[in-house]
Enzyme design. Structure first.
Site, PDB file in Angstrom:
ATOM      1  N   CYS B 109       0.890  -1.161   0.000  1.00  0.00           N
ATOM      2  CA  CYS B 109       0.000   0.000   0.000  1.00  0.00           C
ATOM      3  C   CYS B 109       0.927   1.209   0.000  1.00  0.00           C
ATOM      4  O   CYS B 109       1.529   1.532   1.019  1.00  0.00           O
ATOM      5  CB  CYS B 109      -0.911   0.013   1.218  1.00  0.00           C
ATOM      6  SG  CYS B 109      -1.910   1.507   1.313  1.00  0.00           S
ATOM      7  N   CYS B 112      -0.450   4.273   2.362  1.00  0.00           N
ATOM      8  CA  CYS B 112      -0.485   4.130   3.830  1.00  0.00           C
ATOM      9  C   CYS B 112       0.016   2.737   4.180  1.00  0.00           C
ATOM     10  O   CYS B 112       1.193   2.460   4.004  1.00  0.00           O
ATOM     11  CB  CYS B 112      -1.863   4.453   4.403  1.00  0.00           C
ATOM     12  SG  CYS B 112      -3.280   3.760   3.532  1.00  0.00           S
ATOM     13  N   SER B 113      -0.841   1.849   4.659  1.00  0.00           N
ATOM     14  CA  SER B 113      -0.359   0.513   5.037  1.00  0.00           C
ATOM     15  C   SER B 113      -1.500  -0.493   5.030  1.00  0.00           C
ATOM     16  O   SER B 113      -1.552  -1.365   5.888  1.00  0.00           O
ATOM     17  CB  SER B 113       0.280   0.566   6.420  1.00  0.00           C
ATOM     18  OG  SER B 113      -0.658   1.080   7.349  1.00  0.00           O
ATOM     19  N   CYS B 114      -2.419  -0.371   4.063  1.00  0.00           N
ATOM     20  CA  CYS B 114      -3.557  -1.277   3.991  1.00  0.00           C
ATOM     21  C   CYS B 114      -3.092  -2.734   3.952  1.00  0.00           C
ATOM     22  O   CYS B 114      -2.132  -3.053   3.248  1.00  0.00           O
ATOM     23  CB  CYS B 114      -4.380  -0.981   2.740  1.00  0.00           C
ATOM     24  SG  CYS B 114      -5.045   0.682   2.756  1.00  0.00           S
TER      25      CYS B 114
END
Lengths: 227, 204
Positions: B109, B112-114
């Site tokens: 991602c 962000c950090s999905c």
């Protein structure tokens, strides 16, 4: 690329450092930061897109120097103040905290399992019909910026702006983050997985057949009639 | 509206040490009646002890073992993993993608950090790092080298950038020599990294 978080394709970040599967947190305060962020979601004062945007608009020098959960806490402090949940004086410890009028919304221990299990699905019925089908050639919007709000939230990464791709699959209709992050409603529209050849995105792709797939809302795309 | 105001960002009102900053925020919210520390403990216990990559390994092992399950998983992963009880926050919309000799899938991602929490737990530190987010879309093979993974030249890499609420699970290639093994035995060959695409399945 208009904000520091949009870093896909950036040069100069160095090696990725693997770690063992059992490592979950790296400091005692990390799980507290995670839990505080999840628990305060129960207030119903903001949604996922608003909270993502709160982290993204940390000052670039803060975003770059903060560790992951520091970004979360930085974004959370912004949300708490902007939504009137805490005051700046309370945050700074300059006054005695006053009881909150929304204290009844505080997450209770016996609600945690249900709240986490229930999640927050983002698919919604939409009156916007899909205009693309699998295999269609498309072009991503030229500017990776929010069309309605200057400097606003978008999920179109800068490296894909203006690139030519192909629709791989339709995911149904989903909440549009560009609207939802700014109080403009859920504005659901069709969402597609779009595949881009690495050679379309990078001057020096590693392999001629490599690809990147990006989930894109319909308003991020237009038909590529020159294909 | 964006509200850019770096000069007076609220976080700057909290202590500068991150541990003290979090403590101060928890204390303030608790005193205002907005946070129950026992609820925080419950959230932490969930992600430290109840949800993690063994959930995903169970799904992959079953896909290797049961062709009908594999077909259903590739068709509608959300429904299939929900039936196994793996549904919830950050995993509301699942898609499974399968590695083959032709194509190796990797997930990132960049914004962000999905990550699919119900199947893999909290993402590892490197998944959330600038280096991974920045590099994997542009130079997946160099990133794989950081993990000690080398792909054959005939294998293309397909990187999935999770920018929506869709969460991707990579089904690694089943290792040779595992024919006839049951699900429990197969699970041992499925690592977290193999389900993100930065690793391969283990070998017997």
């Amino acid at each position: 690329m208009s904000r520091v978080h949009d870093m896909g394709g950036r040069f100069g970040d160095g090696a990725v450092v693997p770690e063992a599967e059992g490592v979950i947190f790296h400091a005692d305060w990390h799980p507290r930061a995670l839990a505080l962020t999840l628990a305060t979601g129960s207030f119903g004062k903001w949604n996922l897109d608003i909270s993502r945007h709160a982290r993204e608009r940390l000052a670039p020098n803060d975003y770059a120097r903060f560790t992951y959960y520091e970004k979360w806490i930085g974004g959370l402090a912004t949300l708490l103040v902007e939504n009137g949940v805490v005051t700046r004086d309370e945050l700074a410890g300059r006054v005695e905290p006053s009881p909150s009028p929304i204290a009844e919304r505080a997450l209770k221990p016996d609600q945690v399992a249900d709240v986490l299990a229930k999640g927050g699905p983002a698919d919604r019925p939409s009156n916007i019909a899909p205009v693309f089908k699998t295999g269609d050639r498309v072009i991503a919007r030229r500017f990776a910026e929010n069309e309605k709000v200057d400097g606003g939230h978008t999920r179109l990464p800068g490296y894909a702006a203006g690139a030519r791709g192909r629709v791989l699959r339709l995911h149904g209709s989903h909440i549009l983050p560009d609207a939802h992050a700014h109080g403009l409603g859920e504005a659901p529209e069709p969402l597609y997985a779009v595949v881009f050849a690495a050679s379309e995105l990078w001057a020096h792709p590693e392999h001629p057949r490599d690809e990147v797939v990006i989930d894109m809302w319909q308003s991020y795309l237009r038909a590529d009639n020159e294909a | 509206m964006p509200h850019d105001h770096a000069h007076d960002d609220p976080h700057a009102l909290l202590p500068s040490d991150p541990a003290l900053r979090v403590k101060a925020l928890e204390t303030l919210l608790t005193r205002k009646g907005l946070v129950d520390p026992a609820a925080l403990d419950e959230i932490i216990d969930t992600y430290e002890n109840k949800i993690g990559p063994r959930n995903g390994a169970h799904v992959v092992a079953r896909a290797w073992h049961d062709p009908a399950f594999r077909a259903a998983l590739l068709e509608d992963a959300t429904a299939v993993v929900s039936d196994l009880g793996y549904y919830g926050r950050q995993g509301e919309h699942m898609v499974a993608v399968e590695n083959t000799p032709d194509t190796h899938n990797m997930v990132v991602c960049t914004l962000c950090s999905c990550y699919p929490w119900p199947l893999l737990g909290i993402p590892p530190g490197w998944y959330k790092s600038d280096a991974y987010r920045a590099r994997v879309v542009r130079e997946p093979r160099k990133v794989l080298a950081d993990f000690g993974v080398v792909l054959p030249d005939e294998t293309a890499v397909r990187v999935w950038d999770s920018t929506a609420e869709i969460r991707y699970l990579v089904i690694p290639q089943r290792p040779a020599g595992t024919e006839g093994m049951d699900e429990d035995a197969l699970m041992e060959f499925v690592s977290r990294d193999s389900m993100i695409g930065t690793g391969l399945a283990g070998k017997p």
